[in-house]
Design an enzyme around this catalytic site. Sequence first.
Site, PDB file in Angstrom:
ATOM      1  N   ASN A  93      65.317  33.617 -39.502  1.00 20.45           N
ATOM      2  CA  ASN A  93      65.887  33.910 -40.818  1.00 20.45           C
ATOM      3  C   ASN A  93      65.008  34.886 -41.592  1.00 20.45           C
ATOM      4  O   ASN A  93      65.498  35.685 -42.381  1.00 20.45           O
ATOM      5  CB  ASN A  93      66.132  32.643 -41.618  1.00 20.45           C
ATOM      6  CG  ASN A  93      64.916  31.757 -41.720  1.00 20.45           C
ATOM      7  OD1 ASN A  93      63.848  32.087 -41.205  1.00 20.45           O
ATOM      8  ND2 ASN A  93      65.059  30.626 -42.368  1.00 20.45           N
TER       9      ASN A  93
ATOM     10  N   HIS B 153      54.366  35.465 -38.558  1.00 19.66           N
ATOM     11  CA  HIS B 153      55.178  36.656 -38.758  1.00 19.66           C
ATOM     12  C   HIS B 153      54.296  37.729 -39.376  1.00 19.66           C
ATOM     13  O   HIS B 153      53.660  37.495 -40.398  1.00 19.66           O
ATOM     14  CB  HIS B 153      56.353  36.371 -39.694  1.00 19.66           C
ATOM     15  CG  HIS B 153      57.182  35.197 -39.276  1.00 19.66           C
ATOM     16  ND1 HIS B 153      58.008  35.228 -38.173  1.00 19.66           N
ATOM     17  CD2 HIS B 153      57.292  33.957 -39.793  1.00 19.66           C
ATOM     18  CE1 HIS B 153      58.601  34.058 -38.051  1.00 19.66           C
ATOM     19  NE2 HIS B 153      58.176  33.272 -39.017  1.00 19.66           N
TER      20      HIS B 153
END
Length: 127
Positions: A49, A79
């Site tokens: 997401n 990330h």
Amino acid sequence: MISKKPVAGLLGAPHLVTNGINIEGITEPLRVFRGNAREAAVGFPANLNVAVALSLAGIGPDRTIVEIWADPALTRNTHTIQVEADSASFSMSIENVPSENPKTGIITALSVISYLRKTRAPLRVGS
């Protein structure tokens, strides 16, 4: 964006199944995907997401490049966002603690709860 996840967080992803990529038992980090955010969303619908949100806030899902790595040594979802532009370049990283569902981080659930609380609050400060 480069995302690295513990193996358990990627098991069963459609991209892995469709392409016959077996990550169970790997002993070193393995890049399992490189493509745009739109393709990542299709191949890893329960996992990325953050890539979709980043692409919608930035240059779009077809121009946002995503790499996904399975890493047996990790305990957190990581990330790293790298931006290259004419006027500046920068990078930032975040490490999320996985939730009870290893495909997503605790921060995702906390963000949803925060948003829902804000929608009912009589006073709202900031975004």
